[in-house]
Design a protein around this motif. Structure first.
Motif, PDB file in Angstrom:
ATOM      1  N   ASN A 188       4.250   0.526  12.136  1.00  0.00           N
ATOM      2  CA  ASN A 188       5.003  -0.546  11.495  1.00  0.00           C
ATOM      3  C   ASN A 188       5.818  -1.334  12.523  1.00  0.00           C
ATOM      4  O   ASN A 188       5.929  -2.558  12.439  1.00  0.00           O
ATOM      5  CB  ASN A 188       5.933   0.034  10.429  1.00  0.00           C
ATOM      6  N   PHE A 226       3.219   6.519  11.595  1.00  0.00           N
ATOM      7  CA  PHE A 226       3.185   5.277  10.836  1.00  0.00           C
ATOM      8  C   PHE A 226       4.408   4.409  11.127  1.00  0.00           C
ATOM      9  O   PHE A 226       4.324   3.178  11.095  1.00  0.00           O
ATOM     10  CB  PHE A 226       3.087   5.562   9.333  1.00  0.00           C
ATOM     11  N   SER A 285      10.339   4.656   2.954  1.00  0.00           N
ATOM     12  CA  SER A 285       9.866   6.024   2.806  1.00  0.00           C
ATOM     13  C   SER A 285      10.914   6.910   2.145  1.00  0.00           C
ATOM     14  O   SER A 285      12.091   6.884   2.511  1.00  0.00           O
ATOM     15  CB  SER A 285       9.482   6.606   4.169  1.00  0.00           C
ATOM     16  N   ARG A 303       0.864  -1.193   0.000  1.00  0.00           N
ATOM     17  CA  ARG A 303       0.000   0.000   0.000  1.00  0.00           C
ATOM     18  C   ARG A 303       0.892   1.231   0.000  1.00  0.00           C
ATOM     19  O   ARG A 303       2.049   1.180   0.401  1.00  0.00           O
ATOM     20  CB  ARG A 303      -0.857   0.031   1.269  1.00  0.00           C
ATOM     21  N   ASP A 304       0.330   2.376  -0.415  1.00  0.00           N
ATOM     22  CA  ASP A 304       1.102   3.609  -0.298  1.00  0.00           C
ATOM     23  C   ASP A 304       1.210   3.997   1.175  1.00  0.00           C
ATOM     24  O   ASP A 304       0.390   3.609   2.013  1.00  0.00           O
ATOM     25  CB  ASP A 304       0.466   4.733  -1.119  1.00  0.00           C
ATOM     26  N   ALA A 305       2.243   4.765   1.500  1.00  0.00           N
ATOM     27  CA  ALA A 305       2.545   5.144   2.877  1.00  0.00           C
ATOM     28  C   ALA A 305       3.135   6.548   2.880  1.00  0.00           C
ATOM     29  O   ALA A 305       3.530   7.068   1.831  1.00  0.00           O
ATOM     30  CB  ALA A 305       3.513   4.138   3.500  1.00  0.00           C
ATOM     31  N   PHE A 313       4.191   0.642   2.162  1.00  0.00           N
ATOM     32  CA  PHE A 313       4.078  -0.277   3.286  1.00  0.00           C
ATOM     33  C   PHE A 313       3.899  -1.673   2.721  1.00  0.00           C
ATOM     34  O   PHE A 313       3.082  -1.886   1.826  1.00  0.00           O
ATOM     35  CB  PHE A 313       2.889   0.101   4.161  1.00  0.00           C
ATOM     36  N   TYR A 317      -4.066   4.929   6.291  1.00  0.00           N
ATOM     37  CA  TYR A 317      -3.175   4.276   5.332  1.00  0.00           C
ATOM     38  C   TYR A 317      -3.422   2.790   5.087  1.00  0.00           C
ATOM     39  O   TYR A 317      -2.961   2.268   4.068  1.00  0.00           O
ATOM     40  CB  TYR A 317      -1.721   4.477   5.756  1.00  0.00           C
ATOM     41  N   ILE A 318      -4.103   2.065   5.964  1.00  0.00           N
ATOM     42  CA  ILE A 318      -4.226   0.630   5.693  1.00  0.00           C
ATOM     43  C   ILE A 318      -5.630   0.184   5.306  1.00  0.00           C
ATOM     44  O   ILE A 318      -5.809  -0.951   4.873  1.00  0.00           O
ATOM     45  CB  ILE A 318      -3.702  -0.240   6.866  1.00  0.00           C
ATOM     46  N   PHE A 331       8.364  -0.674   6.119  1.00  0.00           N
ATOM     47  CA  PHE A 331       7.956   0.679   5.758  1.00  0.00           C
ATOM     48  C   PHE A 331       9.128   1.345   5.049  1.00  0.00           C
ATOM     49  O   PHE A 331      10.169   1.593   5.645  1.00  0.00           O
ATOM     50  CB  PHE A 331       7.556   1.432   7.022  1.00  0.00           C
ATOM     51  N   SER A 359      -3.345   7.247  11.919  1.00  0.00           N
ATOM     52  CA  SER A 359      -2.487   6.856  10.798  1.00  0.00           C
ATOM     53  C   SER A 359      -2.903   5.506  10.239  1.00  0.00           C
ATOM     54  O   SER A 359      -2.902   5.297   9.020  1.00  0.00           O
ATOM     55  CB  SER A 359      -1.028   6.809  11.276  1.00  0.00           C
TER      56      SER A 359
END
Length: 423
Positions: free
Chosen positions: A262, A258, A293, A244-246, A300, A395-396, A291, A391
């Motif tokens: 994680n 985040f 970044s 997924r994007d993070a 993620f 994000y999830i 994670f 968060s």
């Protein structure tokens, strides 16, 4: 401990953290260039240059680069990423100046002779073949290639055909354009003196500046959920990677929260994934989250390996764990574990000069001047359980990208027939 951060007139940067209590020095010259800065036809050239530089400079052959550092108990190595290439050494403090000179020679006076390039091309092709054979490397590469945009999606090693096609002029041209002062960072940690920084500064000032310097990039992740499947004869287990994007690092509030999530979710044997799915259910051997970044975006990932008969139960268990986190949030105990583990890992990184170097070098390459250790600890300490839960929801929740490496034998699976993963 004392910290230094110096920006030179030609754009080069020096960053250091003195540790007078140790007898070692770790140092690195990092170039802010990697696989994301390449064109398709020369994919892998950054990594190729990393290898080629160790084959010899105008003043030293390959043995004379490595032997002086290894003879006194030190180590020398390098790695290529998507936005940087790093050459580093760890040596006794009495040898710091000599090691710095070798590293600088390594990055500024390549020989690039045809025979050495051809020899190293064969080594890299073997490395590519090895990565394709390794299930984790393979599922990671095939995921990133499709989930991220083209620049970030290319494999760092390049492709067999592009590496095979790299000529000396390709290597020399890319090197000449990117190995310039305003892409250079010298980082050092340990028991070093002012003479080391003075000498490093003088050497960096001798490098030319390129007006068309590389602009820092961040990956763009696919907004449409992808279902990526590859079957192989040599597999007995199912390898699954969910992505997924993070948040990116510049969004510090989201990034910090985040990162704690994680940690509590997939880092260590006390994390949710390891304890609840491996220890309590016994359906996997390897399971973890990661994670990754960059400045403005990240990813993620959840990685697991299981038997084909356990795939549906594994997917159901992952959905249950993440659904619980979205609907109820993390518990106080889970939140405390995440914060204390993240804080403790930061503090433990101060014991080793190479760990300290890695910590601040990564930040300075991606975002510029890094935060101090005290600032990082303060940012962790001020996080609340509500920050982490917000968060998680942000994000999830929603649809995920799914990548699968499967045994070639046909599998009966509800998950495979649904071809989707949604929380």
């Amino acid at each position: 401990m004392s910290n230094q951060y110096i920006e030179l007139p030609n754009g080069a940067v020096i960053i250091g953290e003195r540790k007078q209590e140790t007898r070692t020095v770790s140092m690195a010259f990092a170039m802010k260039v990697g696989s994301a800065d390449e064109d398709d036809v020369i994919s892998g050239v950054s990594h190729f240059i990393e290898h080629a530089l160790f084959k010899g400079t105008l003043r030293r052959n390959a043995f004379e680069i490595k032997e002086p550092i290894e003879r006194i108990g030190g180590s020398l190595n390098a790695y290529t990423g998507r936005v940087s290439t790093v050459y580093y050494a760890k040596v006794p403090d009495t040898y710091a100046l000599e090691a710095m000179e070798i590293l600088f020679d390594l990055i500024t006076s390549p020989r690039f002779d045809e025979a050495s390039l051809d020899l190293e091309r064969g080594v890299i092709l073997e490395e590519i073949a090895s990565a394709e054979d390794d299930p984790y490397d393979r599922i990671y590469d095939m995921t990133i290639e499709k989930v991220w945009d083209r620049d970030f999606g290319r494999p760092i090693l390049g492709y067999h055909n592009t590496v095979q096609g790299l000529q000396r002029n390709n290597v020399a041209d890319f090197y000449g354009h990117t190995y310039v002062a305003n892409n250079a960072v010298f980082a050092v940690s340990g028991n070093y003196g002012t003479d080391l920084l003075k000498n490093a500064g003088e050497k960096l000032l001798s490098m030319k500046k390129n007006e068309s310097t590389i602009t820092p990039k961040s990956p763009v992740i696919s907004k449409d959920p992808l279902w990526i499947v590859e079957k192989r004869k040599d597999l007995q287990q199912v390898h699954i990677l969910l992505t997924r994007d993070a948040p990116g690092r510049r969004c510090k509030d989201d990034f910090d929260a985040f990162k704690i999530f994680n940690t509590l979710f997939g880092s260590g044997m006390s994390s949710i994934l390891f304890h609840n799915i491996r220890e309590e259910l016994g359906m996997v051997y390897n399971i973890n989250s990661e994670f990754v970044s960059y400045a403005d975006s990240g990813a993620f990932m959840i990685n697991a390996t299981t038997s084909p008969k356990n795939l549906d139960n594994l997917v159901d268990s992952l959905k249950k764990e993440m659904g619980t986190l979205i609907n109820r949030g993390v518990t106080e105990a889970q939140f405390t574990y995440g914060k204390e583990r993240a804080r403790g890992k930061l503090l433990m990184s101060t014991e080793g000069t190479l760990l300290t170097l890695s910590r601040f070098l990564d930040d300075v390459v991606i975002c510029g001047k890094p935060d101090s250790l005290d600032d990082l600890i303060t940012r962790i300490d001020r996080l609340t359980i509500d920050d982490v839960n917000a968060s998680i929801k942000k994000y999830i929740a929603g649809k995920w990208n799914v990548s699968l490496l499967l045994p070639e034998k046909k599998q009966q699976s509800r998950f495979l027939s649904e071809a989707s993963f949604k929380i």
